[in-house]
Design an enzyme around this catalytic site. Sequence first.
Site, PDB file in Angstrom:
ATOM      1  N   LYS A 154      45.612  75.397  58.498  1.00 56.71           N
ATOM      2  CA  LYS A 154      46.902  74.884  58.013  1.00 56.71           C
ATOM      3  C   LYS A 154      47.750  76.078  57.622  1.00 56.71           C
ATOM      4  CE  LYS A 154      44.750  70.597  56.793  1.00 56.71           C
ATOM      5  NZ  LYS A 154      43.312  70.673  56.530  1.00 56.71           N
ATOM      6  N   THR A 164      21.993  63.588  61.800  1.00 58.50           N
ATOM      7  CA  THR A 164      23.163  64.412  62.119  1.00 58.50           C
ATOM      8  C   THR A 164      22.932  65.827  61.599  1.00 58.50           C
ATOM      9  OG1 THR A 164      24.188  63.835  60.049  1.00 58.50           O
ATOM     10  CG2 THR A 164      24.780  62.491  61.929  1.00 58.50           C
TER      11      THR A 164
END
Length: 542
Positions: A439, A186
């Site tokens: 956020k 990955t």
Amino acid sequence: MLGLMQNQQLLISALIEFADRHHGEGEIVSRRVEGDIHRYTYKDVAARSRQLANALDGFKLPFSARVATLAWNGYRHLELYFGVSGTGRVLHTLNPRLHPDQISWIVNHAEDSVLCFDMTFLPIVKAIHSRCPTIKHYVAMCDADKLPADSGIPGLISYEAWIGAQSSRYQWPSFDENSASSMCYTSGTTGNPKAALYSHRSTMLHAYAVALPDVMCVSARDSILPVVPMFHVNAWGIPYTAAMTGAKLVFPGPAMDGKSIFELIEAEKVSYAAGVPTVWQMMLSHMQTNKLRFSTLKRTVIGGSACPPAMITAFNDDYGVEVLHAWGMTEMSPLGTLCTLKNKHLEMSAADKMKVRLKQGRGIFGVDMKIVDGNGSELPWDGKAYGDLLVKGPWVIDAYFKGEGGSPLVDGWFPTGDVATIDADGYMQITDRSKDVIKSGGEWISSIDVENIAMAHPAVAMAACIGMKHPKWDERPIIAVVKKPGSEVSRDELLAFYEGKTAKWQIPDDVVFVDGIPLGGTGKMQKTKLREMLKDYKLPGV
Ligand code: AMP
């Protein structure tokens, strides 16, 4: 009572034997490192894969030994796909875009025994070979007379001399279909890279799924150009599915620029192509600048990162090419979802169809998915509730190679790290990577949504949205923008462009113009690097 059907193992060698027998004349066309075009047939791939199998046996490599590649998309790489896995060894595709230190780390972790490489990557091999004690054989993927005399790599041999000395007769062995067939590390944006280890069974089931009409719809009448690299997640499984269906394969080799890709599509009558958005961005701008049109391309699968709506519109409206938006990951072989319309969508207005097409798509049989909240409770499929996306299925990872990182599963489900919604028709839409979501004031802002709007502006070549610390709102989005050459847009013009396209509080606080956005080895924007680049940046008024 057991069924009374033949218990034949699903093995990758069967794919190339099938292609040999049923599609022997099917063409494989490759642009080579040397710059010329090479063409041959599935019959040749099969014969040379068998020669390669004999050559590997000659090295006396044990079952499951790792044979690594550092190679572009091309015919020799394809032979390695079948020859290595077919003998029961494991094909380990290395990503040449990584730093040599990362590559040598990965080689040592995988304990590769052989390294086959395109000559382009000789400098990498020179840089790493003294640090890779497990590699016993180095093979340059070239003719014998192209082998450099002074490579400095001990025992370096040429691929052609190596397999050329072998018989093209070979009996592929039979073994447990759950045996490992290939591996891919990955991207490793956090910590050391970890490897997904695919099996023959998972690869074969994935290959069947890729061919389905509502997935990539691959047939013997297709001419496919996988721009998506064979060194990353097996080029989305396309080489296997092509052999399964007899589709013509067209490989771009090292020439990934817009002009070369466009020319290859035209010359080889490509009907269908697959790649990440950054590659298509380059090709579209080459076409726009030179007022070019496709004559054969019908559809393109775009995935790896969110496909901007402007790109879907350009392909669809300007060039009559259907975009199939796809989502997946290394840990999923990689395909999870693909976006094709259902009957009910066909009568919709173009604008409503676009809303569906923008989503990452419907689950494919074989991949089960769900979204959960912070407590792990499942969220409704209403297209609004968003949460962590979890998946499971026979081609989804169970554990990383050597058990790195412990069990990745939560109650049997693999947490993808993506945040998504799923609508009542089962269409999944990624709103963000969980670590990239912004956020702000207790609400989440999707960085992908903010980027998509900027990308629709005619002067914007690339856009990346990141959150910046804010004393009141926790985080606020800013957008880093690369302008198209010769185009102009000011900060205020771009911010005004957001008006009416999104909620006011989701409009970025600022625009930062940059020369380039750092891209990782698989063409994805590296937001961690971008954050480092902008570490001294201050939000306006803070
Ligand atoms: P990799 O394992 O390197 O292929 O990266 C997988 C990740 O790429 C996924 O978890 C997503 O975050 C991202 N990704 C892949 N396809 C898409 C897509 N179509 N839209 C948005 N993100 C995507």
